[in-house]
Motif scaffolding. Structure first.
Motif, PDB file in Angstrom:
ATOM      1  N   CYS A 118      15.455 -44.565 -17.086  1.00 47.80           N
ATOM      2  CA  CYS A 118      14.006 -44.784 -16.747  1.00 47.80           C
ATOM      3  C   CYS A 118      13.153 -43.767 -16.107  1.00 47.80           C
ATOM      4  O   CYS A 118      12.106 -43.690 -15.957  1.00 47.80           O
ATOM      5  N   LEU A 119      14.166 -42.506 -15.889  1.00 49.70           N
ATOM      6  CA  LEU A 119      13.317 -41.514 -14.937  1.00 49.70           C
ATOM      7  C   LEU A 119      12.751 -40.227 -15.618  1.00 49.70           C
ATOM      8  O   LEU A 119      13.411 -40.052 -16.995  1.00 49.70           O
ATOM      9  N   ASP A 120      11.794 -39.659 -15.303  1.00 50.48           N
ATOM     10  CA  ASP A 120      11.336 -38.319 -15.706  1.00 50.48           C
ATOM     11  C   ASP A 120      12.625 -37.234 -15.646  1.00 50.48           C
ATOM     12  O   ASP A 120      13.562 -37.406 -14.933  1.00 50.48           O
ATOM     13  N   ALA A 121      12.810 -36.732 -16.750  1.00 46.74           N
ATOM     14  CA  ALA A 121      14.053 -35.691 -16.708  1.00 46.74           C
ATOM     15  C   ALA A 121      14.224 -35.039 -15.604  1.00 46.74           C
ATOM     16  O   ALA A 121      15.352 -34.914 -15.223  1.00 46.74           O
ATOM     17  N   GLY A 122      13.221 -34.481 -14.805  1.00 53.02           N
ATOM     18  CA  GLY A 122      13.417 -33.800 -13.723  1.00 53.02           C
ATOM     19  C   GLY A 122      13.878 -34.454 -12.640  1.00 53.02           C
ATOM     20  O   GLY A 122      14.460 -33.855 -11.482  1.00 53.02           O
ATOM     21  N   ASN A 123      13.842 -35.730 -12.772  1.00 56.79           N
ATOM     22  CA  ASN A 123      14.601 -36.507 -11.449  1.00 56.79           C
ATOM     23  C   ASN A 123      15.998 -37.152 -11.857  1.00 56.79           C
ATOM     24  O   ASN A 123      16.700 -37.990 -11.035  1.00 56.79           O
ATOM     25  N   VAL A 124      16.526 -36.860 -12.959  1.00 51.83           N
ATOM     26  CA  VAL A 124      17.877 -37.565 -13.482  1.00 51.83           C
ATOM     27  C   VAL A 124      18.920 -37.056 -12.580  1.00 51.83           C
ATOM     28  O   VAL A 124      19.688 -37.818 -12.202  1.00 51.83           O
ATOM     29  N   SER A 154       8.041 -40.571  -7.747  1.00 52.87           N
ATOM     30  CA  SER A 154       7.308 -41.359  -8.315  1.00 52.87           C
ATOM     31  C   SER A 154       7.548 -41.106  -9.901  1.00 52.87           C
ATOM     32  O   SER A 154       6.631 -41.516 -10.710  1.00 52.87           O
ATOM     33  N   GLY A 155       8.281 -40.168 -10.284  1.00 51.87           N
ATOM     34  CA  GLY A 155       8.314 -39.749 -11.611  1.00 51.87           C
ATOM     35  C   GLY A 155       9.265 -40.521 -12.425  1.00 51.87           C
ATOM     36  O   GLY A 155      10.559 -40.228 -12.651  1.00 51.87           O
ATOM     37  N   PHE A 156       8.672 -41.655 -12.924  1.00 54.39           N
ATOM     38  CA  PHE A 156       9.717 -42.631 -13.752  1.00 54.39           C
ATOM     39  C   PHE A 156       8.497 -43.314 -14.432  1.00 54.39           C
ATOM     40  O   PHE A 156       7.530 -43.545 -14.373  1.00 54.39           O
ATOM     41  N   ASP A 157       9.334 -44.138 -15.772  1.00 49.62           N
ATOM     42  CA  ASP A 157       8.380 -44.809 -16.530  1.00 49.62           C
ATOM     43  C   ASP A 157       8.436 -46.217 -15.917  1.00 49.62           C
ATOM     44  O   ASP A 157       9.627 -47.044 -15.999  1.00 49.62           O
ATOM     45  N   ALA A 158       7.231 -46.902 -15.318  1.00 52.88           N
ATOM     46  CA  ALA A 158       7.178 -47.929 -14.521  1.00 52.88           C
ATOM     47  C   ALA A 158       7.574 -49.408 -15.395  1.00 52.88           C
ATOM     48  O   ALA A 158       8.389 -50.157 -15.050  1.00 52.88           O
TER      49      ALA A 158
END
Ligand SMILES: Cc1cc2nc3c(=O)[nH]c(=O)nc-3n(C[C@H](O)[C@H](O)[C@H](O)COP(=O)(O)O)c2cc1C
Length: 198
Positions: free
Chosen positions: A72-78, A149-153
């Protein structure tokens, strides 16, 4: 008469704010469940409007939970989240007023129950505050934190909170950060930029 308490010393201020950093690289040391329970015991003492306590916390540590979260995360947060021993999902419960019979006895909660917009605004504001308490309490206990906060809510809510009144607010990686991998700190605004004395 009560004496005013002494300000915290510089070491404590450094720990909480002045030297504390947002961590994105993590050492493999685990965080014990007992530490997470202690953390919550501190967080719940922080102020919320009407003592409504709308935040809900999911501490994701298992490989299965992490896999669900990473999707569910933006690529940069994985990668940072994969490496963190624990990721806290800070959520808010849109029906937090249900618990208020116990937390704020005698209070009429019909204004929250009957006005979903008011309930959402109150839940979102106070749960975000409680997320901040979580970060500072974690630092007080000697942990490092990294908020995200970088995720697909919608995706995250579907994965973790389907069929419930809980909604994701933001995420906090918790653990022991690798200080050697910190980038230089960003500048902060000056008092004159953002404050007014009136
Ligand atoms: C609510 C919130 C959301 C954030 N989202 C992200 C994020 O998605 N990814 C990330 O790498 N950092 C994220 N950050 C970290 C900030 O960029 C960081 O706290 C800020 O740049 C200050 O850095 P410092 O704490 O090291 O001084 C977030 C911070 C907060 C409080």
């Amino acid at each position: 008469m009560h004496d005013a308490p002494a300000p915290l010393d510089d070491a404590a201020l450094d720990r909480l704010f002045l030297a504390a950093r947002t961590h994105r690289a993590w050492r493999p040391e685990p965080v014990e469940d007992a530490t997470l329970r202690r953390l919550f015991e501190i967080v719940r003492m922080g102020p919320t409007s009407l003592n409504g306590q709308p935040a809900r916390f999911v501490f994701v540590r298992s490989a299965e939970g992490k896999a669900k979260l990473l999707a569910c995360l933006d690529a940069g947060n994985v990668e940072k989240t994969r490496a963190a021993p624990v990721t806290a999902i800070v959520a808010h419960d849109l029906e937090f007023w249900r618990l208020m019979a116990r937390l704020t006895p005698g209070r009429d909660v019909s204004g929250l129950r009957d006005d979903p917009r008011h309930a959402h605004e109150t839940a979102f504001r106070n749960a975000a505050l409680q997320g901040a308490y979580l970060m500072l309490a974690a630092r007080a206990l000697g942990l490092d934190v990294g908020a995200m906060s970088g995720f697909d809510a919608d995706k995250l809510d579907a994965a973790f909170f389907a069929g419930t009144s809980w909604r994701t607010n933001f995420l906090v990686n918790l653990g022991h950060g690798d200080a050697a991998r910190l980038a230089p700190r960003g500048p902060r605004p000056d008092f004159e930029d953002v404050c007014r004395l009136i």
